[in-house]
Write a protein that holds these residues in place. Structure first.
Motif, PDB file in Angstrom:
ATOM      1  N   LEU A   2     -20.612  14.728   2.683  1.00 51.03           N
ATOM      2  CA  LEU A   2     -19.730  15.539   2.682  1.00 51.03           C
ATOM      3  C   LEU A   2     -19.329  14.844   0.447  1.00 51.03           C
ATOM      4  CD1 LEU A   2     -18.104  12.404   5.394  1.00 51.03           C
ATOM      5  CD2 LEU A   2     -18.780  15.323   5.718  1.00 51.03           C
ATOM      6  N   SER A   3     -18.128  16.056   0.874  1.00 51.87           N
ATOM      7  CA  SER A   3     -17.335  16.049  -0.016  1.00 51.87           C
ATOM      8  C   SER A   3     -15.798  15.109  -0.319  1.00 51.87           C
ATOM      9  CB  SER A   3     -16.427  17.679  -0.711  1.00 51.87           C
ATOM     10  OG  SER A   3     -15.700  17.842   0.621  1.00 51.87           O
ATOM     11  N   ASN A  10     -11.629  13.156   6.891  1.00 51.33           N
ATOM     12  CA  ASN A  10     -11.647  12.150   7.905  1.00 51.33           C
ATOM     13  C   ASN A  10     -11.046  10.359   8.327  1.00 51.33           C
ATOM     14  OD1 ASN A  10     -13.951  14.169   8.830  1.00 51.33           O
ATOM     15  ND2 ASN A  10     -15.624  13.015   8.247  1.00 51.33           N
ATOM     16  N   ARG A  11     -10.753  10.759   6.557  1.00 54.16           N
ATOM     17  CA  ARG A  11      -9.598   8.665   6.317  1.00 54.16           C
ATOM     18  C   ARG A  11      -8.214   9.442   7.210  1.00 54.16           C
ATOM     19  NH1 ARG A  11      -8.460   6.403   0.409  1.00 54.16           N
ATOM     20  NH2 ARG A  11      -6.699   4.862   1.573  1.00 54.16           N
ATOM     21  N   GLU A  15      -7.441   6.432   9.417  1.00 57.18           N
ATOM     22  CA  GLU A  15      -6.153   6.009   8.547  1.00 57.18           C
ATOM     23  C   GLU A  15      -5.078   6.294   8.931  1.00 57.18           C
ATOM     24  OE1 GLU A  15      -7.218   4.670   5.606  1.00 57.18           O
ATOM     25  OE2 GLU A  15      -9.795   4.209   6.136  1.00 57.18           O
ATOM     26  N   VAL A  16      -4.448   7.339   9.020  1.00 55.81           N
ATOM     27  CA  VAL A  16      -3.253   8.382   9.075  1.00 55.81           C
ATOM     28  C   VAL A  16      -2.753   8.587  10.380  1.00 55.81           C
ATOM     29  CG1 VAL A  16      -1.809  10.038   7.593  1.00 55.81           C
ATOM     30  CG2 VAL A  16      -3.621   8.820   6.782  1.00 55.81           C
ATOM     31  N   THR A  17      -3.192   9.414  10.913  1.00 60.89           N
ATOM     32  CA  THR A  17      -2.853   9.947  12.106  1.00 60.89           C
ATOM     33  C   THR A  17      -2.359   8.439  13.285  1.00 60.89           C
ATOM     34  OG1 THR A  17      -5.440   9.459  13.420  1.00 60.89           O
ATOM     35  CG2 THR A  17      -3.788  11.413  12.579  1.00 60.89           C
ATOM     36  N   GLU A 119      -1.852  11.985  -2.814  1.00 64.27           N
ATOM     37  CA  GLU A 119      -1.081  10.887  -3.056  1.00 64.27           C
ATOM     38  C   GLU A 119      -0.205   9.772  -2.252  1.00 64.27           C
ATOM     39  OE1 GLU A 119      -1.409  13.685  -4.601  1.00 64.27           O
ATOM     40  OE2 GLU A 119      -2.843  13.504  -6.080  1.00 64.27           O
ATOM     41  N   GLU A 120       1.200  11.629  -1.724  1.00 68.82           N
ATOM     42  CA  GLU A 120       1.865  10.392  -0.375  1.00 68.82           C
ATOM     43  C   GLU A 120       1.293  10.820   0.671  1.00 68.82           C
ATOM     44  OE1 GLU A 120       5.260   9.841   1.715  1.00 68.82           O
ATOM     45  OE2 GLU A 120       4.571   9.840  -0.161  1.00 68.82           O
ATOM     46  N   ILE A 121      -0.096  11.050   1.459  1.00 68.09           N
ATOM     47  CA  ILE A 121      -0.374  11.140   2.446  1.00 68.09           C
ATOM     48  C   ILE A 121      -1.105   9.807   2.749  1.00 68.09           C
ATOM     49  CG2 ILE A 121      -2.431  11.800   3.988  1.00 68.09           C
ATOM     50  CD1 ILE A 121       0.479  13.642   3.893  1.00 68.09           C
ATOM     51  N   PHE A 122      -2.232   9.337   1.670  1.00 68.69           N
ATOM     52  CA  PHE A 122      -2.294   8.026   2.073  1.00 68.69           C
ATOM     53  C   PHE A 122      -1.836   7.093   0.872  1.00 68.69           C
ATOM     54  CE2 PHE A 122      -5.864  11.383   1.444  1.00 68.69           C
ATOM     55  CZ  PHE A 122      -6.125  10.850   2.355  1.00 68.69           C
ATOM     56  N   ARG A 123      -0.764   6.782   0.579  1.00 66.99           N
ATOM     57  CA  ARG A 123       0.330   5.883   0.259  1.00 66.99           C
ATOM     58  C   ARG A 123       0.576   5.148   1.427  1.00 66.99           C
ATOM     59  NH1 ARG A 123       5.796   4.958   0.495  1.00 66.99           N
ATOM     60  NH2 ARG A 123       6.041   7.293   1.815  1.00 66.99           N
ATOM     61  N   GLY A 124       0.631   4.283   0.641  1.00 76.04           N
ATOM     62  CA  GLY A 124       0.456   2.158   1.292  1.00 76.04           C
ATOM     63  C   GLY A 124      -0.283   2.147   1.987  1.00 76.04           C
ATOM     64  N   ILE A 125      -1.940   2.997   2.347  1.00 73.87           N
ATOM     65  CA  ILE A 125      -3.245   2.940   2.694  1.00 73.87           C
ATOM     66  C   ILE A 125      -4.324   2.473   2.207  1.00 73.87           C
ATOM     67  CG2 ILE A 125      -5.222   3.841   4.337  1.00 73.87           C
ATOM     68  CD1 ILE A 125      -3.052   5.722   4.788  1.00 73.87           C
ATOM     69  N   LEU A 126      -4.531   1.232   2.692  1.00 72.44           N
ATOM     70  CA  LEU A 126      -5.572   0.033   1.434  1.00 72.44           C
ATOM     71  C   LEU A 126      -7.474   1.424   1.050  1.00 72.44           C
ATOM     72  CD1 LEU A 126      -5.415  -3.076   2.338  1.00 72.44           C
ATOM     73  CD2 LEU A 126      -4.656  -2.446   0.634  1.00 72.44           C
TER      74      LEU A 126
END
Length: 126
Positions: A2-3, A10-11, A15-17, A119-126
């Protein structure tokens, strides 16, 4: 293999949805993700059945934020069909077919949106 982009997608799904607290950018992406996912499996009748509490204006704004006015307009037409026919499945044939004909698809555009806003999508996600 995977790229990095595919791994981020996938993350996003994993993790976000499912998060409860989302920023405006995250929420727009999640709303579009669930709309597209249901459209791929059940069309508008399936979407309205699974997401009866959708605030139409919020989804329309999210689709426009992703950058797909034509799909937002198509969703508005589906809402009009819903009001006119009280959700008759056959009444969605035209708007469903229009949705499937859009190029690029909402899913493709959403993947780019997630990548461009990572950056915004994964903000606050470890």
């Amino acid at each position: 293999m995977l790229s990095e982009k595919d791994k981020r997608w996938n993350r996003f799904i994993d993790e976000v949805t499912g998060r409860d607290e989302l920023s405006e950018i995250q929420r727009a992406a999640v709303l579009c993700f669930w709309y597209d996912a249901e459209m791929q499996s059940g069309g508008h009748s399936g979407y309205f059945d699974c997401y009866p509490e959708t605030v139409p204006g919020e989804l329309i704004s999210a689709i426009n934020l992703i950058g797909y006015k034509e799909i937002a307009d198509n969703f508005q037409k589906a809402l009009e069909e819903k009001e006119r026919d009280d959700g008759d499945e056959d009444g969605y044939e035209t708007v469903d077919n229009a949705y499937y004909d859009f190029e690029p698809s909402l899913g493709e555009l959403l993947m780019e949106f997630v990548e461009n806003n990572k950056e915004e999508i994964f903000r606050g996600i470890l």
